[in-house]
Design a protein around this motif. Structure first.
Motif, PDB file in Angstrom:
ATOM      1  N   LEU A  14       2.872  76.503  -4.735  1.00  0.00           N
ATOM      2  CA  LEU A  14       2.483  75.496  -3.750  1.00  0.00           C
ATOM      3  C   LEU A  14       3.455  74.338  -3.899  1.00  0.00           C
ATOM      4  O   LEU A  14       3.415  73.612  -4.867  1.00  0.00           O
ATOM      5  CB  LEU A  14       1.055  75.011  -4.020  1.00  0.00           C
ATOM      6  CG  LEU A  14       0.601  73.807  -3.214  1.00  0.00           C
ATOM      7  CD1 LEU A  14       0.613  74.137  -1.734  1.00  0.00           C
ATOM      8  CD2 LEU A  14      -0.766  73.361  -3.648  1.00  0.00           C
ATOM      9  N   CYS A  15       4.363  74.204  -2.963  1.00  0.00           N
ATOM     10  CA  CYS A  15       5.383  73.174  -3.052  1.00  0.00           C
ATOM     11  C   CYS A  15       4.843  71.879  -2.464  1.00  0.00           C
ATOM     12  O   CYS A  15       4.550  71.813  -1.288  1.00  0.00           O
ATOM     13  CB  CYS A  15       6.652  73.603  -2.313  1.00  0.00           C
ATOM     14  SG  CYS A  15       7.455  75.000  -3.112  1.00  0.00           S
ATOM     15  N   VAL A  16       4.724  70.891  -3.334  1.00  0.00           N
ATOM     16  CA  VAL A  16       4.211  69.603  -2.905  1.00  0.00           C
ATOM     17  C   VAL A  16       5.327  68.717  -2.391  1.00  0.00           C
ATOM     18  O   VAL A  16       5.105  67.799  -1.621  1.00  0.00           O
ATOM     19  CB  VAL A  16       3.471  68.940  -4.087  1.00  0.00           C
ATOM     20  CG1 VAL A  16       2.979  67.568  -3.709  1.00  0.00           C
ATOM     21  CG2 VAL A  16       2.303  69.811  -4.520  1.00  0.00           C
ATOM     22  N   GLY A  17       6.569  68.985  -2.826  1.00  0.00           N
ATOM     23  CA  GLY A  17       7.687  68.161  -2.386  1.00  0.00           C
ATOM     24  C   GLY A  17       8.490  68.832  -1.288  1.00  0.00           C
ATOM     25  O   GLY A  17       8.617  70.038  -1.262  1.00  0.00           O
ATOM     26  N   ILE A 118       0.383  58.114 -15.292  1.00  0.00           N
ATOM     27  CA  ILE A 118       0.208  59.424 -14.661  1.00  0.00           C
ATOM     28  C   ILE A 118       0.191  60.521 -15.723  1.00  0.00           C
ATOM     29  O   ILE A 118      -0.616  61.458 -15.667  1.00  0.00           O
ATOM     30  CB  ILE A 118       1.311  59.684 -13.624  1.00  0.00           C
ATOM     31  CG1 ILE A 118       1.150  58.741 -12.434  1.00  0.00           C
ATOM     32  CG2 ILE A 118       1.274  61.134 -13.140  1.00  0.00           C
ATOM     33  CD1 ILE A 118       2.285  58.793 -11.433  1.00  0.00           C
ATOM     34  N   GLU A 119       1.075  60.417 -16.705  1.00  0.00           N
ATOM     35  CA  GLU A 119       1.120  61.408 -17.777  1.00  0.00           C
ATOM     36  C   GLU A 119      -0.203  61.422 -18.554  1.00  0.00           C
ATOM     37  O   GLU A 119      -0.729  62.490 -18.897  1.00  0.00           O
ATOM     38  CB  GLU A 119       2.280  61.108 -18.724  1.00  0.00           C
ATOM     39  CG  GLU A 119       2.452  62.158 -19.811  1.00  0.00           C
ATOM     40  CD  GLU A 119       3.660  61.871 -20.691  1.00  0.00           C
ATOM     41  OE1 GLU A 119       3.886  62.651 -21.637  1.00  0.00           O
ATOM     42  OE2 GLU A 119       4.374  60.883 -20.423  1.00  0.00           O
ATOM     43  N   PHE A 190       7.405  56.868 -10.726  1.00  0.00           N
ATOM     44  CA  PHE A 190       6.820  57.856  -9.818  1.00  0.00           C
ATOM     45  C   PHE A 190       7.860  58.817  -9.254  1.00  0.00           C
ATOM     46  O   PHE A 190       7.508  59.920  -8.819  1.00  0.00           O
ATOM     47  CB  PHE A 190       6.098  57.167  -8.650  1.00  0.00           C
ATOM     48  CG  PHE A 190       5.523  58.151  -7.664  1.00  0.00           C
ATOM     49  CD1 PHE A 190       4.349  58.832  -7.949  1.00  0.00           C
ATOM     50  CD2 PHE A 190       6.171  58.430  -6.461  1.00  0.00           C
ATOM     51  CE1 PHE A 190       3.834  59.764  -7.055  1.00  0.00           C
ATOM     52  CE2 PHE A 190       5.658  59.353  -5.567  1.00  0.00           C
ATOM     53  CZ  PHE A 190       4.492  60.023  -5.862  1.00  0.00           C
ATOM     54  N   TYR A 191       9.120  58.434  -9.242  1.00  0.00           N
ATOM     55  CA  TYR A 191      10.134  59.260  -8.573  1.00  0.00           C
ATOM     56  C   TYR A 191      10.098  60.709  -9.053  1.00  0.00           C
ATOM     57  O   TYR A 191      10.212  61.636  -8.252  1.00  0.00           O
ATOM     58  CB  TYR A 191      11.528  58.670  -8.781  1.00  0.00           C
ATOM     59  CG  TYR A 191      12.600  59.398  -8.004  1.00  0.00           C
ATOM     60  CD1 TYR A 191      12.787  59.148  -6.645  1.00  0.00           C
ATOM     61  CD2 TYR A 191      13.414  60.356  -8.615  1.00  0.00           C
ATOM     62  CE1 TYR A 191      13.756  59.820  -5.914  1.00  0.00           C
ATOM     63  CE2 TYR A 191      14.388  61.025  -7.886  1.00  0.00           C
ATOM     64  CZ  TYR A 191      14.554  60.760  -6.544  1.00  0.00           C
ATOM     65  OH  TYR A 191      15.507  61.438  -5.823  1.00  0.00           O
ATOM     66  N   ASP A 192       9.948  60.933 -10.348  1.00  0.00           N
ATOM     67  CA  ASP A 192       9.875  62.300 -10.867  1.00  0.00           C
ATOM     68  C   ASP A 192       8.741  63.094 -10.221  1.00  0.00           C
ATOM     69  O   ASP A 192       8.873  64.289  -9.963  1.00  0.00           O
ATOM     70  CB  ASP A 192       9.649  62.285 -12.381  1.00  0.00           C
ATOM     71  CG  ASP A 192      10.916  61.953 -13.151  1.00  0.00           C
ATOM     72  OD1 ASP A 192      12.017  62.147 -12.606  1.00  0.00           O
ATOM     73  OD2 ASP A 192      10.805  61.494 -14.306  1.00  0.00           O
ATOM     74  N   TYR A 193       7.620  62.426  -9.956  1.00  0.00           N
ATOM     75  CA  TYR A 193       6.435  63.120  -9.432  1.00  0.00           C
ATOM     76  C   TYR A 193       6.483  63.323  -7.922  1.00  0.00           C
ATOM     77  O   TYR A 193       5.604  63.976  -7.364  1.00  0.00           O
ATOM     78  CB  TYR A 193       5.172  62.335  -9.802  1.00  0.00           C
ATOM     79  CG  TYR A 193       4.908  62.325 -11.290  1.00  0.00           C
ATOM     80  CD1 TYR A 193       4.187  63.347 -11.903  1.00  0.00           C
ATOM     81  CD2 TYR A 193       5.402  61.308 -12.093  1.00  0.00           C
ATOM     82  CE1 TYR A 193       3.958  63.353 -13.272  1.00  0.00           C
ATOM     83  CE2 TYR A 193       5.185  61.298 -13.468  1.00  0.00           C
ATOM     84  CZ  TYR A 193       4.459  62.326 -14.043  1.00  0.00           C
ATOM     85  OH  TYR A 193       4.244  62.337 -15.398  1.00  0.00           O
ATOM     86  N   TYR A 213      -2.220  78.163 -14.603  1.00  0.00           N
ATOM     87  CA  TYR A 213      -1.890  77.087 -13.673  1.00  0.00           C
ATOM     88  C   TYR A 213      -0.757  76.267 -14.281  1.00  0.00           C
ATOM     89  O   TYR A 213      -0.879  75.763 -15.401  1.00  0.00           O
ATOM     90  CB  TYR A 213      -3.109  76.204 -13.429  1.00  0.00           C
ATOM     91  CG  TYR A 213      -4.324  76.972 -12.968  1.00  0.00           C
ATOM     92  CD1 TYR A 213      -4.462  77.363 -11.636  1.00  0.00           C
ATOM     93  CD2 TYR A 213      -5.328  77.324 -13.869  1.00  0.00           C
ATOM     94  CE1 TYR A 213      -5.575  78.071 -11.215  1.00  0.00           C
ATOM     95  CE2 TYR A 213      -6.449  78.037 -13.448  1.00  0.00           C
ATOM     96  CZ  TYR A 213      -6.564  78.412 -12.125  1.00  0.00           C
ATOM     97  OH  TYR A 213      -7.653  79.120 -11.716  1.00  0.00           O
ATOM     98  N   ILE A 214       0.340  76.140 -13.555  1.00  0.00           N
ATOM     99  CA  ILE A 214       1.555  75.503 -14.076  1.00  0.00           C
ATOM    100  C   ILE A 214       1.972  74.367 -13.135  1.00  0.00           C
ATOM    101  O   ILE A 214       2.114  74.577 -11.938  1.00  0.00           O
ATOM    102  CB  ILE A 214       2.699  76.521 -14.190  1.00  0.00           C
ATOM    103  CG1 ILE A 214       2.268  77.717 -15.052  1.00  0.00           C
ATOM    104  CG2 ILE A 214       3.953  75.868 -14.759  1.00  0.00           C
ATOM    105  CD1 ILE A 214       3.196  78.904 -14.944  1.00  0.00           C
ATOM    106  N   VAL A 215       2.167  73.189 -13.690  1.00  0.00           N
ATOM    107  CA  VAL A 215       2.679  72.056 -12.917  1.00  0.00           C
ATOM    108  C   VAL A 215       4.079  71.751 -13.416  1.00  0.00           C
ATOM    109  O   VAL A 215       4.315  71.624 -14.623  1.00  0.00           O
ATOM    110  CB  VAL A 215       1.779  70.820 -13.052  1.00  0.00           C
ATOM    111  CG1 VAL A 215       2.451  69.592 -12.453  1.00  0.00           C
ATOM    112  CG2 VAL A 215       0.442  71.066 -12.348  1.00  0.00           C
ATOM    113  N   SER A 216       5.022  71.659 -12.470  1.00  0.00           N
ATOM    114  CA  SER A 216       6.414  71.433 -12.841  1.00  0.00           C
ATOM    115  C   SER A 216       7.039  70.359 -11.961  1.00  0.00           C
ATOM    116  O   SER A 216       6.564  70.082 -10.865  1.00  0.00           O
ATOM    117  CB  SER A 216       7.218  72.728 -12.715  1.00  0.00           C
ATOM    118  OG  SER A 216       7.201  73.188 -11.372  1.00  0.00           O
TER     119      SER A 216
END
Length: 272
Positions: A14-17, A118-119, A190-193, A213-216
């Protein structure tokens, strides 16, 4: 039940960006040099003039689709997060100095520390979903929003900003590590996220089911939960036995910072 299983997974990402959103870019305000152009860009951010700020960004800069959310043209799953970031963007103070070459500007800046918050929120979401069930971790916009809402002002940092004069205007570099550091500086980390992705990997073997479930961010994994579900006579367990077993499983990782283990009891099955 605690044995790790090697399986071939089916990956669904699922691409959020996203990259460019096709918005109309206004003409830049005239600038005599890179430092003046950077001043215009930072002022645009502080004044919430995202259309003008967009004129300093080249295709591939993650802020493009963040700004686009203010026009209603971005990623539906993340629009609320992007809009919140934009409303709070510009909460920074800065001073500029000439760099070693004309395209480089040295920046001292104090901004909100969204990245650390956020982390922390992500880690708590991992713990909650692992030990209590639910979807706290897979609700990526949820824990990012929590981080945005709980952040505090960070300490002053110095950045190396490249503002290149070419193609009829000044453009902010976004590909090197110093460039990304500066972009994180103006966005409070935030830029990384802005390019975060959630991937679900599923598989099965010998009556057991695996869902991971993997978040990258890009090609870097920042958090994940791996689960194994297998048949188990949960009806034969008393409430006290379930609580004792859950406490035993959770205790295995209690000394490890940011690492959690847990168990959920289903009808005729157990998930670790």
């Amino acid at each position: 039940m605690k044995q790790r299983i090697q399986t071939a997974g089916i990956l669904t990402a699922l691409c959020v960006g996203l990259t460019g959103c096709g918005v109309e870019v206004p003409t830049q305000e005239k600038a005599a040099d890179s430092k003046e152009a950077l001043t215009h860009f930072l002022t645009d951010l502080q004044e919430k003039d995202f259309q003008s700020a967009r004129s300093y960004l080249k295709e591939g800069n993650q802020l493009i689709h963040v700004f686009a959310a203010m026009e209603g043209e971005s990623v539906p799953m993340m629009d609320g997060v992007y809009q919140k970031v934009c409303r709070e963007l510009g909460d920074f103070t800065y001073t500029l100095e000439d760099g070693p070459i004309p395209s480089v500007v040295m920046v001292k800046m104090t901004s909100m520390d969204y990245g650390t918050a956020i982390e922390t929120a992500m880690s708590e979401a991992i713990r909650t979903q692992t030990q209590e069930g639910g979807d706290a971790f897979t609700d990526v916009p949820g824990w990012i929003t929590t981080g945005l809402e709980t952040a505090e002002m960070g300490e002053e940092q110095e950045y190396h900003c490249v503002m290149t004069d070419k193609d009829g205007g000044y453009f902010l570099a976004h590909q090197g590590y110093p460039d990304v550091d500066f972009l994180n500086g103006i966005t409070g980390g935030f830029y990384d996220y802005a390019d975060v992705k959630l991937t679900t990997c599923t598989g099965s073997s010998g009556g057991q089911k695996q869902i991971n479930y993997i978040v990258s961010m890009g090609d870097r994994i920042i958090g994940y939960i791996e689960t194994t579900t297998e048949p188990f006579d949960t009806a034969a367990m008393t409430t006290e036995e379930k609580e004792a077993f859950a406490a035993e499983i959770s205790s295995e990782t209690e000394e490890l910072e940011g690492v959690y283990s847990g168990v959920q009891f289903g009808e005729g099955e157990i998930t670790l």
